[in-house]
Structures are given as structure tokens and as C-alpha cells.
Design an enzyme around this catalytic site. Structure first.
Site, PDB file in Angstrom:
ATOM      1  N   GLY A 170       0.792  -1.224   0.000  1.00 23.47           N
ATOM      2  CA  GLY A 170       0.000   0.000   0.000  1.00 23.47           C
ATOM      3  C   GLY A 170       0.823   1.272   0.000  1.00 23.47           C
ATOM      4  O   GLY A 170       0.285   2.374   0.123  1.00 23.47           O
ATOM      5  N   SER A 171       2.156   1.156  -0.150  1.00 23.28           N
ATOM      6  CA  SER A 171       2.987   2.358  -0.075  1.00 23.28           C
ATOM      7  C   SER A 171       2.992   3.134  -1.393  1.00 23.28           C
ATOM      8  O   SER A 171       3.504   4.248  -1.457  1.00 23.28           O
ATOM      9  CB  SER A 171       4.417   1.980   0.330  1.00 23.28           C
ATOM     10  OG  SER A 171       4.943   1.032  -0.573  1.00 23.28           O
ATOM     11  N   GLY A 172       2.441   2.542  -2.471  1.00 25.68           N
ATOM     12  CA  GLY A 172       2.324   3.297  -3.722  1.00 25.68           C
ATOM     13  C   GLY A 172       3.220   2.801  -4.846  1.00 25.68           C
ATOM     14  O   GLY A 172       3.338   3.460  -5.884  1.00 25.68           O
TER      15      GLY A 172
ATOM     16  N   THR B 195       1.278   2.016  -8.061  1.00 28.25           N
ATOM     17  CA  THR B 195       0.764   3.286  -8.573  1.00 28.25           C
ATOM     18  C   THR B 195       1.854   4.021  -9.339  1.00 28.25           C
ATOM     19  O   THR B 195       1.624   4.538 -10.440  1.00 28.25           O
ATOM     20  CB  THR B 195       0.253   4.155  -7.397  1.00 28.25           C
ATOM     21  OG1 THR B 195      -0.696   3.383  -6.662  1.00 28.25           O
ATOM     22  CG2 THR B 195      -0.385   5.429  -7.877  1.00 28.25           C
TER      23      THR B 195
ATOM     24  N   GLU C 230       6.669  -6.788  -8.862  1.00 21.57           N
ATOM     25  CA  GLU C 230       6.763  -8.017  -8.053  1.00 21.57           C
ATOM     26  C   GLU C 230       6.802  -9.268  -8.930  1.00 21.57           C
ATOM     27  O   GLU C 230       5.922 -10.125  -8.859  1.00 21.57           O
ATOM     28  CB  GLU C 230       5.605  -8.084  -7.039  1.00 21.57           C
ATOM     29  CG  GLU C 230       5.658  -6.907  -6.081  1.00 21.57           C
ATOM     30  CD  GLU C 230       4.731  -7.082  -4.871  1.00 21.57           C
ATOM     31  OE1 GLU C 230       4.434  -8.232  -4.514  1.00 21.57           O
ATOM     32  OE2 GLU C 230       4.345  -6.060  -4.294  1.00 21.57           O
TER      33      GLU C 230
HETATM   34  N1  LIG Z   1      -8.136   4.528  -7.333  1.00 27.39           N
HETATM   35  C1  LIG Z   1      -7.829   4.448  -6.028  1.00 27.39           C
HETATM   36  N2  LIG Z   1      -8.693   4.905  -5.096  1.00 27.39           N
HETATM   37  C2  LIG Z   1      -8.387   4.840  -3.787  1.00 27.39           C
HETATM   38  N3  LIG Z   1      -7.249   4.327  -3.322  1.00 27.39           N
HETATM   39  C3  LIG Z   1      -6.350   3.864  -4.195  1.00 27.39           C
HETATM   40  C4  LIG Z   1      -6.585   3.905  -5.589  1.00 27.39           C
HETATM   41  N4  LIG Z   1      -5.508   3.364  -6.218  1.00 27.39           N
HETATM   42  C5  LIG Z   1      -4.652   3.008  -5.251  1.00 27.39           C
HETATM   43  N5  LIG Z   1      -5.147   3.311  -4.031  1.00 27.39           N
HETATM   44  C6  LIG Z   1      -4.481   3.111  -2.736  1.00 27.39           C
HETATM   45  O1  LIG Z   1      -3.186   3.589  -2.874  1.00 27.39           O
HETATM   46  C7  LIG Z   1      -2.289   2.869  -2.077  1.00 27.39           C
HETATM   47  C8  LIG Z   1      -1.117   2.412  -2.909  1.00 27.39           C
HETATM   48  O2  LIG Z   1      -1.504   1.336  -3.755  1.00 27.39           O
HETATM   49  P1  LIG Z   1      -0.444   0.523  -4.588  1.00 27.39           P
HETATM   50  O3  LIG Z   1      -1.182  -0.524  -5.345  1.00 27.39           O
HETATM   51  O4  LIG Z   1       0.364   1.467  -5.376  1.00 27.39           O
HETATM   52  O5  LIG Z   1       0.419  -0.147  -3.452  1.00 27.39           O
HETATM   53  P2  LIG Z   1       1.689  -1.098  -3.546  1.00 27.39           P
HETATM   54  O6  LIG Z   1       2.811  -0.396  -2.892  1.00 27.39           O
HETATM   55  O7  LIG Z   1       1.868  -1.544  -4.928  1.00 27.39           O
HETATM   56  O8  LIG Z   1       1.225  -2.306  -2.622  1.00 27.39           O
HETATM   57  P3  LIG Z   1       1.506  -3.888  -2.706  1.00 27.39           P
HETATM   58  O9  LIG Z   1       2.847  -4.144  -2.090  1.00 27.39           O
HETATM   59  O10 LIG Z   1       0.424  -4.477  -1.884  1.00 27.39           O
HETATM   60  O11 LIG Z   1       1.424  -4.278  -4.142  1.00 27.39           O
HETATM   61  C9  LIG Z   1      -3.105   1.761  -1.447  1.00 27.39           C
HETATM   62  O12 LIG Z   1      -3.459   2.133  -0.151  1.00 27.39           O
HETATM   63  C10 LIG Z   1      -4.322   1.674  -2.318  1.00 27.39           C
HETATM   64  O13 LIG Z   1      -5.421   1.208  -1.622  1.00 27.39           O
HETATM   65 MG   LIG Z   2       1.686  -3.338  -5.896  1.00 25.16          MG
END
Ligand SMILES: Nc1ncnc2c1ncn2[C@@H]1O[C@H](COP(=O)(O)OP(=O)(O)OP(=O)(O)O)[C@@H](O)[C@H]1O
Ligand SMILES: [Mg+2]
Lengths: 308, 211
Positions: free
Chosen positions: B37-39, B42, B158
Site C-alpha cells: 500500500g505504499s504506492g 501506482t 513483483e
Molecule cells: N483509485 C484508487 N482509489 C483509492 N485508493 C487507491 C486507488 N488506487 C490506489 N489506491 C491506494 O493507494 C495505495 C497504494 O496502492 P499501490 O497498489 O500502489 O500499493 P503497492 O505499494 O503496490 O502495494 P503492494 O505491495 O500491496 O502491491 C493503497 O493504499 C491503495 O489502496
Molecule cells: Mg503493488
């Protein structure tokens, strides 16, 4: 030998993959007339006395033979009802290639109603391929309404591939089957509609015999303002297995209805239906775009794969 | 070759990425790690153009690509292996690879990419991209499709997820081979052995670069 016009050749290519007169038995019906017909030692192709269809008899034990029975309508305003009866003898293995194509550029609507009855004797194996196609002026009506009835005796196997991918303005497709002990029916249907086309497909299978099986897979894509209705009805009378799967991709302003119905008249009938209707998932398009496809290319890749 | 300048991404009033700036040079093997969830994903999607940043610019080989769509970026040489591969009913592994190559290819060439990810081409070329594939198989086909792009810059999200330990070293080999070819890679990972293979590391926490 007959000479086909370019339009007729195009229709024959799209419907029966025609490049030359096929081996085996055949009947070419062009604008209501049989223009080429051949029986073989094992397959009799006979015109019905009323001229409105064929009687096809496949001798018991026939192996690896085929019969092509394409229908072409290229005269505008032509309407016909054709009834073809197939008698597939015990243990015979045969490929039936039935296709129908309509070319219409005129103001009148053209229409073909085809009724096919397949009497499949014990242990016979039939593969039945049917493709429908229309082209010409977009607003000229090109309607094809196939009715197919299958009577499957014990231990027989019937595989059907039903496809309508282009140009048919409206269709009502009715497929029904009765299966005896250990008979198996596999139906694969592919439908694509666009513009203001309409398509209705009704499939009914009655599993009468012990260990009879039916497996129906219907995939459909509806674009633009087209409308599709799909219904399947599986009735299990005893120990039997039925599975039907209906998947539709809906686009633009199209409308799709899927109506599954299952009836078990016995504790031992195992019947399953799966249905899904939805637009193309955004992620699928994104994935293909990330490989360098444009959005339009991605969409058509997804649709073509889905309808394969 | 890739520069992110003050990238932020907000959904409603939630800040998912906050002022990310980073530079990736040619042939870099950059690791991005950090908690769930760190982004991370995204950020990957922002690089590929799947989502648009709320503010900030993206430069690729000196060109501002912030407003380019996914296809345009792919054509410039950017590629992305999804964290969660998508099902595409009716499409086979070979169709995906062919789409990636961008031209009709034979069994041998298509099979090469499957072999690289430890899948037997005879068994997998005609498999459909649906739930009949296991998670690990999907993931490998996803990686194969990206290798078939032969892109200058690839973001692997990943890649180790769902891949068993035995094939893990094969995956590492694939990444190292890409590196040896001079390809630029950004690899999102939680796995120590992959993290150690990189030449640069950033840690994301709550949508910002840590430290
Ligand atoms: N469209 C959206 N609306 C609301 N929240 C979002 C949206 N897209 C992403 N998020 C939130 O943004 C944060 C980052 O998500 P992201 O998928 O980038 O995490 P990650 O670092 O890839 O995590 P993981 O290790 O689980 O893959 C999360 O808390 C997710 O719930
Ligand atoms: Mg991810």
C-alpha cells in the site's frame, strides 16, 4: 461444372471455406436451385420431391466422409424455407458443413429459413459446422433463421459449431436436441452483431438417457445498437450431466439478455449454468496497449480472440 | 533516461504519491521496495501511462511524456509487467506474445520467450489466458510477454510473486540477462535476492521516498 459469380464465390468462401468443389458428397443451392449435387458410395444426397430441401442418408459404418450443403441467396427479395433431413447410420463418422450466405443490395428483404433434422443412430459421430454470413447494402435486409433438431441415439456424439460473424440483419436460431443413453452433444456458438442487427438464440436439450451429456458454450459480442437474446434450457430426466456457459461482451449501446434455465427431473441430474455479460475490461485493453497496440487494435484483438 | 519530477497522485483528498522525484540512468537496475500500500504499483502505472499524475512531469530520453498515452509510451520503448496479470478469454499465450512482438511469428520464436520463463512451449503456447492457468503460470506468461517487447525500459511489478523457489533463480537470471544486454529495469520487489541484484534502491513509505 457450374460457374459461380464473384458474389457467390465470396459467400461460399465465408460460409464453407470454398476454393474448389469439395471432395465427398455435396449439394450447392443457389437462389433456390440445386446447381451442383453429388452422392458418394456411402452418402446419398437426394432432392425432396417438392424441391424444398434434401434428404441425406449416410450409410452405417461410413468413416471419415463429409457432406457440404451451402446455401447462397444473391437475388434481392428472395425468401425461402428449406427442410433438410439427415439420417446418420449406425457407427458412421461424418462431417456436415452447412453454410448460408445472403447478398442483398436491393430494396426488398431476403430471407432463408432452414430446418435441419439430424437423426443420429447408435454410436455415430457427427460434426456439424454451420456459418452464416451476409453482405451488400447495409439497409437491405438479410435474414437467416436456422432451426436444428438433433435426435441422438445411444452412444452417439454430435459436435456442433454454429457461427454468425457478419452481416446478418436478423436471426432467430432454434436448436433442440434429445439425447438417449450415453449420447453426447457439444454445442459451440459464436455470434457477433453490430449496427441495428438483432439475434435470438434458443437452445434446448433434453437429456433422456442414462449418462447422456450436453455441453453448450455460447460466446457473443454485441456492438453499436444491436440486440441479442440468448436462452438455454437443459432438462435432465435421469442420471445425466448438462453444462451451459454463456458469455457476452457488450459494447456501445447494445443490449444483451441471457436467460438460462435448468430442469432436473431426477436426483441424479447434474446441471450447471454459467452466464456473464459485461463490457471489455479496461485492464485487458490497458495490457494490450502496453504491448504497443492502439485502443482500437486492442479491442479488436480481444473480440477476435473471444469469438474464436 | 527516465526522470520523474515532483510526481504526486491524489484520489479525492487521499494522497497516494507525494512529491516523488527520481532519475533512472541507462542500464540501471533500480529496485523499488516498501510496505504494502505504499504506492509502488501506482508509481509503475504512472510510468507506463496507465494513470496520470495529479501533478509533476515525466521525462523519457529528454522528452516530456507526461501527456502521452499507454500506446505512445510503449512505442517509445516503455514496458510494464503487471503485478496481477489480466485474464483475456479466448486469447492464447502465443497471441499475447505475437501482439508484443508486433508481427506474426512462428512457434519457435514465440516458444523462446516461454522457455525463458521456464514454461514448455509445447504445453503453453496454445493455453488461453483464463483461470485454467495457475497464478504462477499467469505470472510467467506475463513476464514472457514483456520480454517479447524487447523494450529499453521495463518495470517489473513483483515478478517473484507466485513463482516457486526453484524457478526463482531462473527469474533472477532473466533479469540479470536483461541487465547484461544494457536494458534499463525498474523492479518492484520484496525479495532480498532480487533487491541485492539491483544497483540502486529506493524505499517507498506512505507514498513518499524514504530517506
Ligand atoms: N483509485 C484508487 N482509489 C483509492 N485508493 C487507491 C486507488 N488506487 C490506489 N489506491 C491506494 O493507494 C495505495 C497504494 O496502492 P499501490 O497498489 O500502489 O500499493 P503497492 O505499494 O503496490 O502495494 P503492494 O505491495 O500491496 O502491491 C493503497 O493504499 C491503495 O489502496
Ligand atoms: Mg503493488
Amino acid at each position: 461444372m457450374v460457374e459461380f459469380s464473384e458474389i457467390e464465390k465470396r459467400i461460399l468462401r465465408e460460409t464453407i471455406d470454398f476454393y474448389e468443389i469439395p471432395e465427398g458428397a455435396y449439394n450447392f443451392r443457389i437462389n433456390g436451385k440445386s446447381v451442383a449435387k453429388k452422392s458418394t458410395a456411402n452418402i446419398d444426397v437426394m432432392l425432396k420431391p417438392n424441391g424444398k430441401g434434401l434428404e441425406i442418408r449416410v450409410r452405417p459404418g461410413t468413416k471419415n466422409e463429409s457432406v457440404h450443403i451451402p446455401v447462397v441467396i444473391s437475388a434481392s427479395g428472395m425468401r425461402e424455407v428449406v427442410e433438410n433431413d439427415f439420417y446418420i447410420g449406425k457407427g458412421a463418422e461424418v462431417l456436415i458443413i452447412a453454410g448460408c450466405g445472403i447478398y442483398n443490395c436491393g430494396g426488398e428483404s431476403s430471407r432463408h429459413d432452414g430446418i435441419h433434422r439430424l437423426y443420429v443412430e447408435k454410436g455415430a459421430h457427427v460434426k456439424y459446422i454451420e456459418k452464416h454470413f451476409g453482405f451488400g447494402e447495409r439497409l437491405s435486409k438479410k435474414d437467416i433463421n436456422p432451426t436444428t433438431e438433433v435426435f441422438a441415439e445411444p452412444d452417439s456424439l454430435v459436435e456442433m459449431e454454429l457461427e454468425q460473424l457478419k452481416g446478418v440483419s436478423s436471426t432467430i436460431r432454434i436448436t433442440s436436441a434429445e439425447l438417449k443413453d450415453n449420447a453426447k452433444l457439444i454445442i459451440k456458438e459464436r455470434l457477433f452483431t453490430h449496427g441495428r442487427q438483432t439475434a435470438e438464440s434458443k437452445i434446448k436439450a433434453v437429456l433422456i438417457g442414462k449418462d447422456s451429456t450436453v455441453d453448450i458454450s455460447s460466446r457473443a459480442v454485441a456492438q453499436d445498437y444491436s440486440v441479442q437474446n440468448f436462452s438455454s434450457n437443459i432438462i435432465g430426466e435421469g442420471e445425466c450431466r448438462g453444462h451451459s456457459e454463456c458469455d457476452a461482451i457488450i459494447m456501445d449501446h447494445a443490449r444483451v439478455t441471457a436467460l438460462p434455465s435448468l430442469t432436473a427431473n431426477s436426483l441424479d441430474a447434474e446441471l450447471i449454468h454459467e452466464a456473464a455479460i459485461g463490457k471489455i475490461a479496461g485492464e485487458q485493453i490497458t495490457k494490450l496497449m502496453s504491448l504497443g497496440l492502439t485502443r482500437a487494435e486492442a479491442e479488436s484483438k480481444i473480440i477476435n480472440g473471444f469469438l474464436k | 533516461m527516465l526522470v520523474l519530477r515532483d510526481i504526486s497522485y491524489k484520489v479525492g483528498n487521499k494522497t497516494i504519491l507525494n512529491n516523488i522525484s527520481l532519475e533512472v540512468s541507462n542500464a540501471d537496475f533500480l529496485i523499488i521496495t516498501g510496505p504494502n500500500g505504499s504506492g509502488k504499483s501506482t508509481l509503475a502505472k504512472i510510468i507506463m501511462g496507465i494513470i496520470k499524475p495529479t501533478t509533476g512531469r515525466i521525462l523519457y530520453n529528454g522528452k516530456d511524456i507526461t501527456n502521452l498515452d499507454v500506446t505512445e509510451r510503449a512505442k517509445l520503448g516503455v514496458s510494464y509487467a503487471f503485478q496481477q496479470p489480466v485474464n483475456i478469454k479466448g486469447l492464447r499465450a502465443r497471441d499475447l506474445i505475437e501482439a508484443a512482438v508486433g508481427a506474426p511469428i512462428g512457434d519457435t520464436s514465440a516458444g523462446k520467450y516461454l522457455k525463458a520463463v521456464g514454461l514448455n512451449p509445447v504445453e503453453y503456447l496454445d493455453r488461453e489466458l483464463d483461470n485454467s492457468l495457475s497464478g504462477g503460470e499467469k505470472k510467467r506468461i506475463e513476464i514472457a510477454s514483456v520480454l517479447a517487447r524487447n523494450a529499453e525500459l521495463t518495470v517489473f511489478d513483483e515478478p517473484e510473486a507466485g513463482i516457486d523457489l526453484w524457478s526463482f533463480s531462473d527469474l533472477l537470471k532473466v533479469l540479470k540477462k536483461q541487465q547484461a544486454k544494457g536494458k534499463t529495469q525498474i523492479v518492484i520487489s520484496h525479495q532480498e535476492r532480487i533487491i541485492n541484484a539491483g544497483n540502486k534502491l529506493i524505499v517507498l513509505k506512505n507514498g513518499a521516498i524514504d530517506g
